[in-house]
Motif scaffolding. Sequence first.
Motif, short mmCIF file in Angstrom:
data_model
loop_
_atom_site.label_atom_id
_atom_site.label_comp_id
_atom_site.label_asym_id
_atom_site.label_seq_id
_atom_site.Cartn_x
_atom_site.Cartn_y
_atom_site.Cartn_z
N GLU A 159 0.82 -1.20 0.00
CA GLU A 159 0.00 0.00 0.00
C GLU A 159 0.86 1.26 0.00
O GLU A 159 0.34 2.37 -0.12
CB GLU A 159 -0.96 0.01 1.20
CG GLU A 159 -0.29 -0.01 2.56
CD GLU A 159 -0.02 -1.43 3.06
OE1 GLU A 159 0.20 -2.32 2.21
OE2 GLU A 159 -0.05 -1.64 4.28
N SER B 177 0.98 -3.31 -10.32
CA SER B 177 0.59 -4.11 -9.18
C SER B 177 1.42 -5.38 -9.17
O SER B 177 1.81 -5.88 -10.22
CB SER B 177 -0.91 -4.43 -9.29
OG SER B 177 -1.19 -5.67 -8.72
N PRO C 246 -1.54 5.76 2.42
CA PRO C 246 -2.20 4.57 2.95
C PRO C 246 -2.85 4.87 4.29
O PRO C 246 -2.37 5.69 5.05
CB PRO C 246 -1.05 3.58 3.12
CG PRO C 246 0.16 4.42 3.27
CD PRO C 246 -0.09 5.71 2.57
N GLU D 111 -10.32 4.21 -4.16
CA GLU D 111 -9.17 5.11 -3.97
C GLU D 111 -9.68 6.53 -3.78
O GLU D 111 -10.43 7.03 -4.62
CB GLU D 111 -8.26 5.02 -5.19
CG GLU D 111 -6.92 5.66 -5.00
CD GLU D 111 -6.03 5.45 -6.22
OE1 GLU D 111 -4.83 5.23 -6.04
OE2 GLU D 111 -6.55 5.49 -7.35
N SER E 185 -0.75 -6.90 5.50
CA SER E 185 -1.05 -6.65 4.09
C SER E 185 -0.86 -7.94 3.31
O SER E 185 0.10 -8.67 3.53
CB SER E 185 -0.10 -5.62 3.51
OG SER E 185 -0.20 -4.43 4.23
N THR F 259 -4.93 -3.91 -4.34
CA THR F 259 -3.57 -4.24 -3.87
C THR F 259 -3.51 -3.74 -2.44
O THR F 259 -4.25 -2.85 -2.06
CB THR F 259 -2.48 -3.53 -4.69
OG1 THR F 259 -2.75 -2.14 -4.68
CG2 THR F 259 -2.43 -4.04 -6.10
N GLY F 260 -2.61 -4.31 -1.68
CA GLY F 260 -2.49 -3.92 -0.29
C GLY F 260 -3.73 -4.27 0.52
O GLY F 260 -4.01 -3.64 1.53
N SER F 261 -4.46 -5.28 0.10
CA SER F 261 -5.61 -5.74 0.88
C SER F 261 -5.13 -6.16 2.25
O SER F 261 -4.05 -6.73 2.40
CB SER F 261 -6.27 -6.94 0.20
OG SER F 261 -6.95 -6.54 -0.96
N LYS F 262 -5.97 -5.87 3.25
CA LYS F 262 -5.55 -6.17 4.61
C LYS F 262 -6.24 -7.42 5.15
O LYS F 262 -7.39 -7.68 4.81
CB LYS F 262 -5.88 -4.99 5.53
CG LYS F 262 -5.35 -3.65 5.04
CD LYS F 262 -3.86 -3.61 4.97
CE LYS F 262 -3.29 -2.99 6.24
NZ LYS F 262 -1.82 -2.89 6.16
N SER G 108 0.17 -9.68 -0.09
CA SER G 108 0.79 -9.45 -1.39
C SER G 108 0.61 -10.73 -2.21
O SER G 108 1.32 -11.70 -2.02
CB SER G 108 2.27 -9.14 -1.22
OG SER G 108 2.84 -8.96 -2.50
#
Lengths: 252, 409, 721, 183
Positions: free
Chosen positions: C264, C335, C585, C703, C594, C712-715, C596
């Motif tokens: 992120e 990404s 972020p 965003e 995060s 991307t950068g999903s938690k 990846s």
Amino acid sequence: MTHHEFKVKWGMVIDLDKCTGCGACMVACQVENNVAPMNDASNKLRTLTWMLVYELSNHKDFPEHETAFLPRPCMQCGAPSCVPVCPVVATDKNEEGGIVSQIYPRCIGCRYCMAACPYHARYFNWLDPVFPKGMDKTLTPEVSPRPRGVVEKCSFCHTRLNNARQRARAEDVDPLDFPVEWYQPACAEACPTGAITFGDLNNPKHEVNRLIKSPYAFRLLERLGTDPQVYYMSRRDWVRYQGDNHLAHEKH
Amino acid sequence: MDQKLIPDGLTRCSFGRYLLWLAFIGVFILWGAYAATIIFMKGLTVTGLDNYFGFGLWITFDLAVIALGAGAFFTGFLKYILQIDQLKNIVNLAVIVGFICYSGAMLVLTLDIGQPLRAWFGYWHPNVHSMLTEVIFCITCYCMVLIIEFIPTILEQKQLNKIPFLHYLAHNMHTHMALFAGLGTFLSTFHQGSLGGMYGVLFGRPYAFREGFFIWPWTFFLFILSAVAAGPQFTVLVATFMEKLTGKKLVDFRVKVLMGKIGGTMLCLYMFFKLIDTWYWAAGILPQMGFTFDQMFYQVIYGKWLLWTELIVCGVLPAIMLMIPSMRKQPFFLYLAGILTCTGITINRYVFTVQTIALPVMPFDKWEIYIPNWAEWAPSVMIVAYGFLVLSLSYRYLPVFPQERKLNS
Amino acid sequence: MGLDRRGFIHLIVGGAVGTLFTPIPWKFADDLSIWTQNWPWIPRLKHGEEARTATISKMCAAGCAVNIRTVGGRPVAAEGNPNNVLSQGGLCPLCAAGVQMMYSPSRLPGPMKRENDSFKQITWDEAAALLADKLNATVGKDGKLAMISGDESGTINEVLSGFAAALGATDYYLMPGDGQTSSRVWTGLMGGEGQIGFDLENADLTLFIGADALESWGPTVRNQKAFSASRPGGEKPKASYIYAGPVQTRTAAVSDAWVPVLPEGLASFTLGLCYFLVKNGASVDTRDFDSFKNLVMSHYTPDKVEKLVGLKPDTLQDLSRKLAQAKRPLVVVGSEFGQGGGQALQAAGAALNLLMGRLNQPGGMIAMPEAPKVVDAALDRKDLLAKDLVSYLMNMEKGRAATPDVLMVYEANPVYALPQSEAMAKALAKIPFKVSFSTYMDETAALCDLLLPTPHSLERFDDVYTPHGLGFSAWALAKPVSKPACDNLNSADFTLKLAKAMNIDLGFEDFESVLQAKAEQLGAMGGFFADEAAPWDVRSGAASAEAASDVWDGAQEGKAWCSVATVDQRALRLGAEVLAKAAQPSPDVSYPLSVSPTLQLNVGSQKVATPPQNLTTIRNTELRGKASFVQVCGQTAGKYGLSEGAMVKLTGPRGECAAKVHITERVMPGVVEAPLGFGHSAWDAYTRGKGDNTYKILSVTTEPGTGETVWTGSKVKIAKI
Amino acid sequence: MKEMQIVRQSGGALAFLAGVLAALVIGWWIFPQVLFSKQEQPIRFSHQVHVVGQDMACDDCHFYREDGSFAGLPTNEKCGECHEDVMGEDPAEEKYVTEYYQEGKEVPWLIYQYQPDNVYFSHNAHQQYDCTECHPNLADNDSPPPYYRNRISGYSKDTMKMWRCERCHAQNHVSNACYVCHK
């Protein structure tokens, strides 16, 4: 330990700084050599991979960690550990070019060669080859399908060598010195990063002849005296260092 | 029922009880036969063997029983060649044990190879450089010698012996037994050595590799010595076990002590060389290959304790027990020493087989663990059961123990 | 003299002895051993004349240029085609098994329709009639028909989107990919023109930010070839590579350096690099440069970046110095798994390249002309790339957009390969009539009502136009190598026929003539065949090439048409106002880690599951038995009490998945590397039920500023089970 | 008593000899016949008609390809150059055209010299030899000879065994390395 010397020595130089470990070589090898797919290939102690890509680590913690990939075909050793042990001459190193042969109809499946080879380059057919319905139509004519119960290994795609010799005869070229593009194993051909260079180690016209003289070139387990015909290259010291076993005081 | 077949003057249990015993043995044989059938049908995929462990329980088992069966050739050698007459009282048993061990090993070997129908290639397309070829030839030849040595005992069976031709044949074979004993000694020595050589030549395997003398690595000689140390003791153990089982005295204790003395002497010799060998391996060969002694061992399953047990507890210790006459003459120490020696030899064969190939040689490789599965255990158990069967039959119907009548009267 | 018992025994013994002097035992032993080499249950080889046919294999997203080896007319193996510049003789691990996938057990035998829970095979005429019926009901009503295509670079999109447009439908979507984000940023946010590409071949320092370019991002094999050419064996490297991203990917493994950056934080990191350039006086001639300058000088100072992404100021400065020292530096952003990255990252990457003065320079970022269009009714490429499938489906799921009556899916697997895939699958399931054109029984086909399998990529006409990331315009043709192994029909041909039957004129009778028209148009654009000269050499001036006269003929021989034309920009912006909102972020304490995701081509692509031949390439630290692995570093493992091989559950805001843990220092702390390509529920025994689907735990966020969907950068949070 | 014994002994020897004899007869005469199954070619192909009648050369059908490989038996592609439709009276030709060519099926010819998949044989490396040194001469043959198939091994009776290859290689000082002929 018997050393075999030949005028022509087919060999590989694998640039580990270029290998991304993508696996294309392994797939191309399986396709070329008619290796049947396995339903569960996650038990690596039972899979059959003439070409196997190892993952190397410098064993340092994040962020100093580094990764390298090392494709391992058969080393086609100059002093093979597998050949003298075979009780039935199913494997031999007796042909110009130095490729270690493995003859499936002769092999009795005693697996002594597997015990002898420190590179784990030899594989036993635990199962009969079973292809999904229709997929056997895609068998290449290059290698006979192996029944269960015999050992097999990388042959540097030897039938391609035979075909190249045949072409040489048809075109009136010396069957011991034809253009190197005529004979390239499937893995070298497929490699998308050109990490694998293949040719006659003794032939100055071939790229490999130059590469093996590089200060970055090394071979696996050289101090065992197997004299492999497969070379590796890396500018990374730790990668080269992992090519062999060293005692503490031998550290560079 | 079968009184007519039992040697004169000997008492045996009732036929019914005997049949029950045979049935008990039969269960294990059937289990093994079932496993063997599955293995022949489906191949070795049903076993616990894999790419790392091409050799496993079966090879360990084969090597162990062949070493333990060495009593046959060595006792034969002492009896017929060196003319130690006392040994005539145990040589029959030694031959039978040898026969069981060798024929059993060959049976397991046919299971162990991936293409049993090609087994004869070993004779037809031999590779003269391979230690395994030497093993194949010597084992087969020696197995034939053992059969020849066993035949006279069979022919002396009461009913068979009545046939004049067989009677004379048995007699004549007996008189020429020295020849076969000599032949057997030569063959057996060679293949015991070749079995060791099989490992010693593996120059890609630091755990097993040994330099050597002429074309033979040191393991060649070590295997011979260890086999002749363990073989006679194993014969004694078998005899004693049979005595316990049957409640009869079969072999004079003095004969056992003599065997113990012989085994002990050999064990001393073996341990002398083995200790030097181990030291030289650790201090010379390993560093040369880039390894340290510590790297040869892993966790508990491949731990150093195996080596120390083999060398000290099952090597030096029994050697001492057997070399001190006062200890040797006590049954407890004699048998304990025997058990320890046999255990030590078995450990030795195990580590040479399994630890050798479990050890990662490429620095980025790792140790792998091998666990035999039922399909490997069953045939091994079957061979043991087969041994019991042959011994049971021999004991009941053949004059195996010349002293039995005297000792039990 | 009778034969008594004894005599009989003698006879038998005599017979036995005699037999030894006959061939019986010996011949028997010999023949039996020969029998073991020819066991009837072992497949036999088939011989015949060997030949090679050049085509494009579209198993991977970018497509590999291949020569298919045939024996007696049967395709047996794929080899790289050295005469085609797209992959220059290399082969990705997916296309390497391309021929074998013609006989994948999951291949659909022919047109089928759903009957309750199973499929019944029907004829193509029945299928066409059925579909025409359903489509007629949607004609003229926008929103009633939607189409999803999994092919970003093929002309077939013109046929399909043209058909949709002719029916009055505007919902035509591509499966998400960085190419779309890049286009939206460049032509939207930044007001640029053309398609963005990267001239890797001429760069002497390439900084990959996020983009796993040597494994699966963009035209992978071409990227690998460019890398390879810059690293001549045994000689000094001609170019250096740096990878910045959360995981030491395969790209990072061969790069000269790996700069760990949280997923992120990639945009902030990129802007942090811009800071040094701006500070040293770099500028771009755009209207909003000053606000951009203010933004980076105030919000992306090294210490602020350190706070945002955890990177030492020294490292950042060192990196910027390397960029400054390079003669032809290039920054490639993307990404890590080729989709779901935000616009901020793309904009920051473009800004960095612009600040270095690398636009339309050899070894720089290239703005290439848009692809020409041959089907008039079709969507323009720019418009096609602008449409966002994920937000469409999310709106549908939440009831904010109408559910269409008919969905047509071409070579895409949206049920499996979209973020928060379970929710997406639910949204898709709501559509009453779904049609799949897939070759295989993928998860989407399994959910559909009508299956109209298109031939395998080696059995059909198809094409590739300048896949995203390529540094030059290129077009290559795929043509059938053999007859379809099953009763399949090219979806483009089927659509053109169906259109004709519904009295819609798309201007073409069959797909081959569409492609021919394409070739003609390209011929008119100039351009050349790359076997004359490499396009990057032409760009740098090291070589020149003559314009190709007959593009169609050359393409049929397997050559790629190329062009190095660039587009001048008129009203470029840096999108500073939007960036100011977008790039930061926001930490979320309930989901501390995060994700990846890694996309490794040997495991499969967005549309193709692992080929049977590829299973051996998957490590046992990636898949073992039925469990796939996620990777964390020792520090993360220690923090959450995870041991090697422990089974864990990863929970994100919109889904969860299970996996085993592999501890490796290839992953930066606070990040879980999760593989894509596992956890299939359809396909075949080689893939079904193996591992879990990482797409499930990818959660879509919007965003700030741009409104772009980002995953991307999903938690996630991690817990042992 | 003594006579009886002599009789018995000679009876024993006779029975023994009879056993030996029976074994020899079975082993040398009956066994080889039982071991092989006799098969006919799927089509009665006449070389005579083609070679003598149509004046065709051997390498019209049995030719080398450009890469040096040998085409072996012609396929439908080749045969169809003439036999697209039935041309003559011969029922065998009609059978070929209707049952194979027009059905798009290749004829499963039985190959007398069939070598298994594990053998690599290059015809062009053996070009200096006359074909008939290894193959039966069928040029003047009107109906193909029967094919004998080993019931156990599956080989043709005429399949050349490895020792013959090896002998010839040895005599001509050609390598007998395994991989020269195996794959």
